[in-house]
Design a protein around this motif. Structure first.
Motif, short mmCIF file in Angstrom:
data_model
loop_
_atom_site.label_atom_id
_atom_site.label_comp_id
_atom_site.label_asym_id
_atom_site.label_seq_id
_atom_site.Cartn_x
_atom_site.Cartn_y
_atom_site.Cartn_z
N VAL A 409 0.85 -1.19 0.00
CA VAL A 409 0.00 0.00 0.00
C VAL A 409 0.88 1.24 0.00
O VAL A 409 1.79 1.38 0.84
N THR A 413 -6.02 3.28 2.67
CA THR A 413 -6.16 2.11 3.53
C THR A 413 -6.82 0.99 2.74
O THR A 413 -7.81 1.22 2.05
N GLU A 415 -8.55 -2.91 2.83
CA GLU A 415 -9.09 -4.06 3.56
C GLU A 415 -8.83 -5.28 2.69
O GLU A 415 -9.32 -5.37 1.57
N LEU A 424 -6.59 -4.99 7.85
CA LEU A 424 -6.43 -3.64 7.33
C LEU A 424 -4.95 -3.36 7.10
O LEU A 424 -4.12 -3.61 7.98
N ARG A 426 -2.27 -0.27 5.97
CA ARG A 426 -2.08 1.16 5.78
C ARG A 426 -0.82 1.41 4.98
O ARG A 426 -0.14 0.48 4.57
N GLU A 427 -0.51 2.67 4.73
CA GLU A 427 0.63 3.02 3.89
C GLU A 427 1.91 2.35 4.39
O GLU A 427 2.17 2.29 5.60
N GLU A 429 2.58 -0.78 4.37
CA GLU A 429 2.37 -2.15 4.82
C GLU A 429 2.08 -3.04 3.62
O GLU A 429 1.61 -2.57 2.57
N ASN A 443 -11.53 -0.89 -0.62
CA ASN A 443 -11.12 0.41 -0.08
C ASN A 443 -12.20 0.92 0.86
O ASN A 443 -13.22 1.44 0.42
N GLY A 445 -11.88 3.41 2.90
CA GLY A 445 -11.60 4.79 3.27
C GLY A 445 -12.33 5.81 2.43
O GLY A 445 -13.18 5.50 1.60
N LEU A 449 -7.42 4.55 -2.86
CA LEU A 449 -6.42 3.57 -2.43
C LEU A 449 -5.48 3.28 -3.60
O LEU A 449 -5.93 2.99 -4.71
#
Length: 475
Positions: A409, A413, A415, A424, A426-427, A429, A443, A445, A449
């Motif tokens: 990512v 965020t 899923e 989940l 995040r940036e 990861e 996505n 968020g 994404l």
């Protein structure tokens, strides 16, 4: 105004004359050239005044259906429906299908306007004057075409010769002329009686159906059957394949306009171009003091009267005049501006060579109902993509037989479902999806994404996908 206009936008064309930006799977109507909107989006905006227009009907095909829906969504504009042609059958069948759908939804006394999705039109006073005249003539029973005042003896357009003046500011059509040689175009323009054929029309639904009954009976018969067999699919209306396939492959000009006594033309003085070649893009673009038209991410030095555009690396042009330099993510075209009409021949040559045929078909960036992806790098047993997912959207629950995937990512965020586990990311990861494992990406968020996908395996083509569940009806 007691009756609003029902706009019908034709968006199924697959032209490649603006290669390498346009491809058969990514035609010019859905591409941003210079400006913030695509040609299709500009067409939607022209018919967005709800005091004049009902929400538009779009006629396209299965390949472009999500492009149409997404580009309308980006503008926040409602569509009446998206009609999907199962096979291409030219404009007579498309006009028949749209007119029948209009009649069912709004009544046969509805005013229909047929619009191309890939024309560049200046929205100015003359445009609205021409539309008002066409509408008045259509209500009076005429089938009106828009004749554009020629700015030059162009040989790439058809022409219309005007006849006697009629009420409402329109004229009878004396004759249609196919793309003429230069000498004939010069002579015709000198008479003042000839206009470019824009391919835009306005008429009452009842008038078009009556003339098709008279002059294009077979087209109307099979298309009527295809409409009766149409099935709803999400926001799309799929015409009956077997019936629609039997329609003659003929244009509305040949089928009806050149034969009907109801044909009229409204002389139209607004700026118009079908952007059918790179020199047309140059002529209609915003030029600098050296008559250059350039996109962002370019540098021009000692260069004049040129078109320079890029979708990838920074493009530098030095010491040239009257050239076209176009760079996409995977191909570059350079040629003389005056030879822009030859791009079609270039594409045919590339398509005939196995090593380059793919460059004419698939664009590195592909759009899907959930977002899309851009191919970055391919090699032996690996493929790298940038994937972008719209807020609130999810990909299908799927698996692959021949590849594993690594997701990193870079924005937003994610899923991620891998097997029975949901997590989940995040940036910065990442996650690994083993070969054959059921997985899904969504996505949750509020922002786009973006992630980098690295595929590894023995077979990496797009058809290695088994959809188990899909909110877009593709499983």
């Amino acid at each position: 105004m007691d009756r609003k206009i029902i706009p019908v936008i034709m968006a199924g064309g697959r032209g490649t004359r603006l290669w390498p930006l346009s491809r058969s799977a990514s035609p010019k109507q859905f591409i941003r050239f210079i400006g913030e909107h695509t040609l299709f989006q500009s067409t939607l905006l022209r018919v967005s005044d709800r005091s004049i227009y009902e929400p538009p009907i779009v006629v396209t095909n299965d390949d472009f259906r999500f492009l149409v829906a997404e580009q309308a969504r980006e503008l926040g504009l409602e569509l009446s429906t998206i009609i999907l042609e199962p096979v291409p059958r030219n404009t007579a069948a498309a006009v028949a299908a749209a007119t029948l759908v209009v009649s069912q939804r709004y009544g046969e006394d509805s005013v229909v306007q047929i619009l191309a999705s890939d024309h560049d039109i200046a929205i100015e006073a003359q445009y609205f004057e021409a539309n008002a005249a066409a509408r008045a003539a259509a209500v009076a029973g005429r089938i009106v075409t828009f004749g554009i005042t020629p700015s030059e003896p162009a040989t790439g357009y058809g022409y219309i010769e005007v006849g006697e003046a009629l009420p409402c500011g329109v004229h009878a059509v004396r004759r249609f002329i196919e793309k003429p040689p230069l000498e004939s175009a010069i002579e015709m323009i000198a008479t003042g009686r000839f206009y470019w054929n824009s391919g835009m029309f306005m008429f009452l639904a009842s008038a078009m159906l009556a003339e098709m009954t008279e002059y294009a009976e077979e087209v109307l018969k099979v298309v009527r059957q295809a409409v009766s067999e149409a099935a709803g699919d999400l926001d799309f209306l799929r015409l009956g394949r077997e019936s629609f396939t039997r329609s003659p492959d003929i244009s509305i000009d040949y089928a009806v306009m050149e034969r009907t006594s109801r044909a009229a033309v409204v002389p139209s003085h607004f700026k118009w171009s079908d952007l059918g070649s790179w020199d047309a893009v140059w002529k209609n673009g915003l030029s600098d003091t050296n008559e250059n038209v350039a996109s962002e991410n370019t540098t021009l030095l000692n260069t004049k009267r040129s078109l320079v555009m890029t979708r990838g690396a920074h493009l530098v042009v030095n010491g040239l005049e009257d050239v076209v330099a176009i760079a996409s993510e995977d191909a570059v075209y350079v040629g003389r501006l005056e030879d822009s009409q030859d791009v079609g021949k270039v594409v045919k040559h590339l398509a005939s060579v196995p090593a380059t045929s793919g460059l004419t078909q698939v664009h590195p960036t592909a759009y899907r109902p959930w977002g899309g992806y851009t191919s970055i790098l391919s090699g032996d047993r690996f493929h790298v993509k940038r994937i972008f997912v719209l807020p609130g959207k999810m990909l299908s629950l799927q698996k692959h037989h021949h590849r594993a995937e690594h997701w990193i990512v870079v924005k937003g965020t994610a899923e991620v479902t891998v097997g029975q586990e949901v997590q989940l990311l995040r940036e910065n990861e990442s996650v690994y999806i083993p070969l054959g494992e059921v997985h899904r990406l969504s996505n949750p968020g509020k922002i786009m994404l973006e992630l980098i996908e690295v595929q590894t395996g023995s077979y990496l083509a797009e058809d290695d996908i088994i959809r188990i569940a899909d909110e877009f009806g593709r499983s």
